[in-house]
Design a protein around this motif. Structure first.
Motif, PDB file in Angstrom:
ATOM      1  N   ILE A  66       0.833  -1.204   0.000  1.00 48.36           N
ATOM      2  CA  ILE A  66       0.000   0.000   0.000  1.00 48.36           C
ATOM      3  C   ILE A  66       0.867   1.253   0.000  1.00 48.36           C
ATOM      4  O   ILE A  66       0.615   2.207  -0.745  1.00 48.36           O
ATOM      5  CB  ILE A  66      -0.967  -0.005   1.206  1.00 48.36           C
ATOM      6  CG1 ILE A  66      -2.071  -1.032   0.974  1.00 48.36           C
ATOM      7  CG2 ILE A  66      -1.564   1.375   1.439  1.00 48.36           C
ATOM      8  CD1 ILE A  66      -3.035  -1.180   2.135  1.00 48.36           C
TER       9      ILE A  66
ATOM     10  N   TYR B 133       2.284   1.718  -3.545  1.00 46.58           N
ATOM     11  CA  TYR B 133       1.288   2.244  -4.472  1.00 46.58           C
ATOM     12  C   TYR B 133       1.051   3.735  -4.219  1.00 46.58           C
ATOM     13  O   TYR B 133       1.004   4.543  -5.154  1.00 46.58           O
ATOM     14  CB  TYR B 133      -0.030   1.480  -4.345  1.00 46.58           C
ATOM     15  CG  TYR B 133      -0.080   0.175  -5.104  1.00 46.58           C
ATOM     16  CD1 TYR B 133       0.288   0.109  -6.432  1.00 46.58           C
ATOM     17  CD2 TYR B 133      -0.523  -0.996  -4.484  1.00 46.58           C
ATOM     18  CE1 TYR B 133       0.240  -1.089  -7.143  1.00 46.58           C
ATOM     19  CE2 TYR B 133      -0.584  -2.202  -5.179  1.00 46.58           C
ATOM     20  CZ  TYR B 133      -0.204  -2.242  -6.506  1.00 46.58           C
ATOM     21  OH  TYR B 133      -0.252  -3.423  -7.200  1.00 46.58           O
ATOM     22  N   LYS B 134       0.917   4.105  -2.966  1.00 42.62           N
ATOM     23  CA  LYS B 134       0.672   5.518  -2.639  1.00 42.62           C
ATOM     24  C   LYS B 134       1.853   6.391  -3.048  1.00 42.62           C
ATOM     25  O   LYS B 134       1.667   7.523  -3.520  1.00 42.62           O
ATOM     26  CB  LYS B 134       0.385   5.660  -1.144  1.00 42.62           C
ATOM     27  CG  LYS B 134      -0.987   5.146  -0.735  1.00 42.62           C
ATOM     28  CD  LYS B 134      -1.241   5.372   0.747  1.00 42.62           C
ATOM     29  CE  LYS B 134      -2.649   4.959   1.141  1.00 42.62           C
ATOM     30  NZ  LYS B 134      -2.901   5.152   2.598  1.00 42.62           N
ATOM     31  N   SER B 135       3.073   5.866  -2.882  1.00 44.95           N
ATOM     32  CA  SER B 135       4.255   6.650  -3.254  1.00 44.95           C
ATOM     33  C   SER B 135       4.307   6.923  -4.754  1.00 44.95           C
ATOM     34  O   SER B 135       4.935   7.892  -5.194  1.00 44.95           O
ATOM     35  CB  SER B 135       5.531   5.918  -2.821  1.00 44.95           C
ATOM     36  OG  SER B 135       5.786   4.796  -3.657  1.00 44.95           O
TER      37      SER B 135
ATOM     38  N   GLY C 116       1.518   7.387  -6.476  1.00 39.03           N
ATOM     39  CA  GLY C 116       0.304   8.111  -6.808  1.00 39.03           C
ATOM     40  C   GLY C 116      -0.803   7.218  -7.337  1.00 39.03           C
ATOM     41  O   GLY C 116      -1.700   7.671  -8.054  1.00 39.03           O
TER      42      GLY C 116
ATOM     43  N   ASN D 280      -3.975   4.642  -6.477  1.00 44.06           N
ATOM     44  CA  ASN D 280      -4.942   4.326  -5.422  1.00 44.06           C
ATOM     45  C   ASN D 280      -4.901   2.829  -5.123  1.00 44.06           C
ATOM     46  O   ASN D 280      -5.250   2.017  -5.983  1.00 44.06           O
ATOM     47  CB  ASN D 280      -6.347   4.738  -5.873  1.00 44.06           C
ATOM     48  CG  ASN D 280      -7.396   4.478  -4.802  1.00 44.06           C
ATOM     49  OD1 ASN D 280      -7.090   4.033  -3.695  1.00 44.06           O
ATOM     50  ND2 ASN D 280      -8.647   4.748  -5.126  1.00 44.06           N
ATOM     51  N   PRO D 281      -4.501   2.413  -3.908  1.00 47.57           N
ATOM     52  CA  PRO D 281      -4.424   0.987  -3.581  1.00 47.57           C
ATOM     53  C   PRO D 281      -5.765   0.268  -3.733  1.00 47.57           C
ATOM     54  O   PRO D 281      -5.794  -0.943  -3.992  1.00 47.57           O
ATOM     55  CB  PRO D 281      -3.976   0.992  -2.119  1.00 47.57           C
ATOM     56  CG  PRO D 281      -3.326   2.309  -1.915  1.00 47.57           C
ATOM     57  CD  PRO D 281      -4.062   3.262  -2.795  1.00 47.57           C
TER      58      PRO D 281
END
Length: 419
Positions: free
Chosen positions: A314, A317-319, A321, A323-324
């Motif tokens: 997660i 994915y966030k790093s 950009g 959306n997980p």
């Protein structure tokens, strides 16, 4: 007593194998048609030994692989159920035959009862041996060595497991071929899973839960049983493919990226689950770029702490950009229903989708018929050892699952900067 003497045993079809062996075979045949490889068998449960009689049975079953052929009916079914297989590959598969006398070396030490198996040959010609050899070793052990068990209660046990998974909203797949007790056991399990899914689907028509909240039997990794039970065959790739490319391309530093790019070259947007732990998830994430992460459906967790994996994926994915919630984790390491429910809750709360590939807990969950104690499955693997003379390794997130020579493991760790 031999509990399975009167039941069908051995291999029942060329398709009695995991889907990812065929998807890898197609990619290997297209991309690396001339690479020579060596595979080696490892028994992690060293206390589990074959008898001489069991070894003789195993030898006969391995030689019998040479008689398997893809039938015209099976080909038609593959064309319909697996549209990612190219026509030219299915032509190849129709002509494919095992040649165990040429490819498989098997020895048995009558004193220590240790079993030695190696497989050598052109990569696409020998990759399909892995799963049949593993389940035949398991069957030989439980047919002749550990014989104090019966099939009693297997259907009911699997039915209850499936009901629990479905009622708790778990989306799961049967992944139990490689370490099944025998073929008949897997048939029983598949029958129970299919029945539970049918019951749940009928009951769900009046359920207020959304489709996303409902449990689902997604399918099975066993292509033959998928056909028999009208279930979707599921799977993508194994560690073998990443390891093989690392050797063929003479790089471990870029192997994950190269593997995924070549996979997409063959499959496009199909089969979009990436396997993370061939050289540790830490090394994988360095190569899991925005382009790859955004275009692939998700990732598979196969070693280490699954809860830590959720947080790590997660965060990655966030790093980037991404959306997980738009991605999925496939959990496939030592699962049982209780573990799946825990992971389902954790992943959902963290904001990512998940599915489960459940293997040994379904197809080799037995007790001793004399004392009621657990009758444990064998922990056996066959791993790629060399490709075109170059040794390859696997660096799992769990160090006990590392494979390869100590020297090569050390060298790869230094290359990747892994402690």
């Amino acid at each position: 007593m031999l509990p399975n003497t009167n039941c069908l045993s051995g291999v029942h079809s060329l398709l009695d194998n995991d889907l990812y062996k065929f998807t890898m075979q197609q990619a290997i045949w297209l991309l690396y048609p001339n690479e020579k490889v060596t595979f080696q068998f490892h028994n992690r449960t060293t206390e589990c030994k074959l008898t001489t009689e069991g070894f003789q049975w195993l030898e006969d079953q391995i030689q019998a692989l040479a008689h398997l052929r893809l039938s015209s009916e099976e080909r038609v079914w593959l064309e319909k159920s697996c549209p990612f297989f190219k026509t030219q590959y299915l032509d190849y598969l129709e002509k494919f035959t095992f040649n165990p006398k040429k490819h498989v070396s098997i020895k048995f030490d009558s004193d220590s009862k240790d079993l030695f198996i190696s497989i050598e040959g052109i990569w696409h010609e020998v990759t399909l041996y892995e799963i049949p050899l593993l389940f035949l070793v398991s069957e030989a052990y439980f047919k002749f060595s550990d014989t104090e068990w019966t099939y009693d209660g297997q259907y009911e046990k699997a039915l209850e497991k499936a009901r629990v998974l479905l009622e708790n909203g778990c989306k799961f797949m049967e992944f139990g071929t490689r370490r099944r007790r025998d073929y008949h056991t897997q048939e029983i399990i598949m029958s129970a899973l299919a029945q539970a899914a049918k019951e749940y689907q009928e009951a769900a028509q009046d359920d207020e839960k959304s489709i996303q909240e409902r449990g689902t039997l997604i399918g099975t990794s066993n292509v033959h049983l998928g056909r028999l039970f009208n279930l979707k065959p599921v799977g993508t790739m194994a560690h073998e493919f990443v390891m093989g490319i690392s050797g063929a391309e003479e790089t471990t530093k870029d192997a994950n990226r190269l593997t995924l790019e070549k996979w997409q070259q063959v499959y496009g947007s199909s089969l979009g689950i990436a396997l993370c732990d061939t050289f540790t998830t830490e090394a994988f994430l360095r190569e899991f770029s925005f382009d790859l992460a955004s275009s692939l459906t998700g990732v598979r967790q196969d070693s280490g702490s699954p809860f830590e994996f959720v947080d790590k994926i997660i965060g990655h994915y966030k790093s980037l950009g991404i959306n997980p919630a738009s991605k999925v984790i496939v959990f496939s390491d030592g699962l049982d229903p209780e573990r799946c429910i825990q992971l389902q809750k954790y992943a959902t709360e963290k904001g990512i989708q998940c599915t489960f590939g459940i293997g040994t807990n379904l197809t080799n969950d037995f007790t001793n018929s004399l004392n009621g104690a657990r009758s444990p499955a064998m922990n056996i693997v066959i791993k790629l050892r060399e490709i075109t003379g170059k040794q390859v390794v696997k660096l799992s997130d769990e160090q006990t699952k590392h494979t390869g020579s100590i020297e090569e493991i050390k060298a790869v760790k230094e290359t990747l900067g892994i402690a």
